[in-house]
Design a protein around this motif. Structure first.
Motif, PDB file in Angstrom:
ATOM      1  N   ASN A  70      28.862  37.047  39.047  1.00  0.00           N
ATOM      2  CA  ASN A  70      28.268  37.830  37.841  1.00  0.00           C
ATOM      3  C   ASN A  70      29.222  37.075  36.872  1.00  0.00           C
ATOM      4  N   LEU A  71      28.403  36.452  35.819  1.00  0.00           N
ATOM      5  CA  LEU A  71      29.314  35.745  35.068  1.00  0.00           C
ATOM      6  C   LEU A  71      29.581  36.542  33.626  1.00  0.00           C
ATOM      7  N   ASP A  72      29.179  37.628  33.770  1.00  0.00           N
ATOM      8  CA  ASP A  72      29.326  38.667  32.841  1.00  0.00           C
ATOM      9  C   ASP A  72      30.141  39.842  33.007  1.00  0.00           C
ATOM     10  N   GLU A  73      30.888  39.769  34.165  1.00  0.00           N
ATOM     11  CA  GLU A  73      31.946  40.556  34.714  1.00  0.00           C
ATOM     12  C   GLU A  73      33.239  40.252  34.521  1.00  0.00           C
ATOM     13  N   ASP A  74      34.182  41.173  34.259  1.00  0.00           N
ATOM     14  CA  ASP A  74      35.512  40.888  34.207  1.00  0.00           C
ATOM     15  C   ASP A  74      36.127  41.086  35.565  1.00  0.00           C
ATOM     16  N   TYR A  75      36.828  40.003  35.927  1.00  0.00           N
ATOM     17  CA  TYR A  75      37.470  39.853  37.255  1.00  0.00           C
ATOM     18  C   TYR A  75      38.892  40.294  37.128  1.00  0.00           C
ATOM     19  N   GLN A  76      39.111  41.616  37.318  1.00  0.00           N
ATOM     20  CA  GLN A  76      40.451  42.240  37.193  1.00  0.00           C
ATOM     21  C   GLN A  76      40.860  42.385  38.793  1.00  0.00           C
ATOM     22  N   VAL A  77      42.121  41.475  39.010  1.00  0.00           N
ATOM     23  CA  VAL A  77      42.552  41.607  40.504  1.00  0.00           C
ATOM     24  C   VAL A  77      44.219  41.797  40.193  1.00  0.00           C
ATOM     25  N   VAL A  78      44.424  42.557  41.118  1.00  0.00           N
ATOM     26  CA  VAL A  78      46.082  42.669  41.387  1.00  0.00           C
ATOM     27  C   VAL A  78      46.497  42.092  42.588  1.00  0.00           C
TER      28      VAL A  78
END
Length: 181
Positions: A48-56
């Motif tokens: 999904n190119l419109d998603e934020d990929y927040q990862v810890v």
């Protein structure tokens, strides 16, 4: 019979040839020299190119060999490179590294790493590249205290938390996905 074998052999050859052409090792595009990836053309699970990929990234282990780059630090570079290569805008990628346990020694300034292990810190070049991209690297204060990693000894861009547990809870409460090693 020979034609049948030839046909099967050609089928197998071209099937494997397609696989080897389809997947290639990539360097960069965001962090050169680190985080190499393998191309995956047309994955079944679309990105999904419109998603934020927040990862810890929960990083607790160091490599057995202190001359080796911590592969878990390198995984953060892979995360960035593979997603940018797949078309995700770099501003949508929001990784955070939380470091504790034996991995904390990878955050030592070079002189202190050399004092402890007798060699230069192999993690600093990558850590500096991550810092240049505004990727936070957070050290567990409990680990720092028990392992004698004072502010003077730490890589200058290290962010200190009360604990890894506190930092992990904080970012997961902000909807960051947890990747734990």
């Amino acid at each position: 019979m020979n034609l049948k074998r030839l046909g099967i052999s050609l089928f197998i050859f071209f099937a494997f040839a397609k696989i080897s052409i389809a997947q290639e090792e990539l360097t960069g595009p965001l962090i050169e020299d680190f985080g190499n990836t393998i191309s995956v053309p047309n994955p079944d699970l679309a990105i999904n190119l419109d998603e934020d990929y927040q990862v810890v990234f929960d990083i607790a282990k160091a490599p057995d060999d202190p001359t080796s780059l911590n592969s878990h630090f390198n995984t953060a570079a892979r995360f960035l490179n593979m997603h940018v290569a797949a078309g995700v805008d770099k501003n949508r990628l929001k990784p955070i590294l939380i470091v504790h346990g034996s991995a904390a020694f990878g955050l030592l300034k070079n002189e202190y790493y050399k004092e402890k292990f007798g060699i230069d810190n192999p993690n600093l070049a990558l850590l500096n590249k991550l810092h240049s991209l505004d990727i936070p690297v957070i050290l567990c204060g409990q680990t720092a205290g028990t392992r004698g990693i004072s502010a003077k000894k730490r890589w200058e861009h290290t962010i200190l938390a009360l604990s890894a547990m506190t930092a992990l809870i904080h970012y997961q409460n902000l909807d960051y996905a947890l990747i734990s090693f």
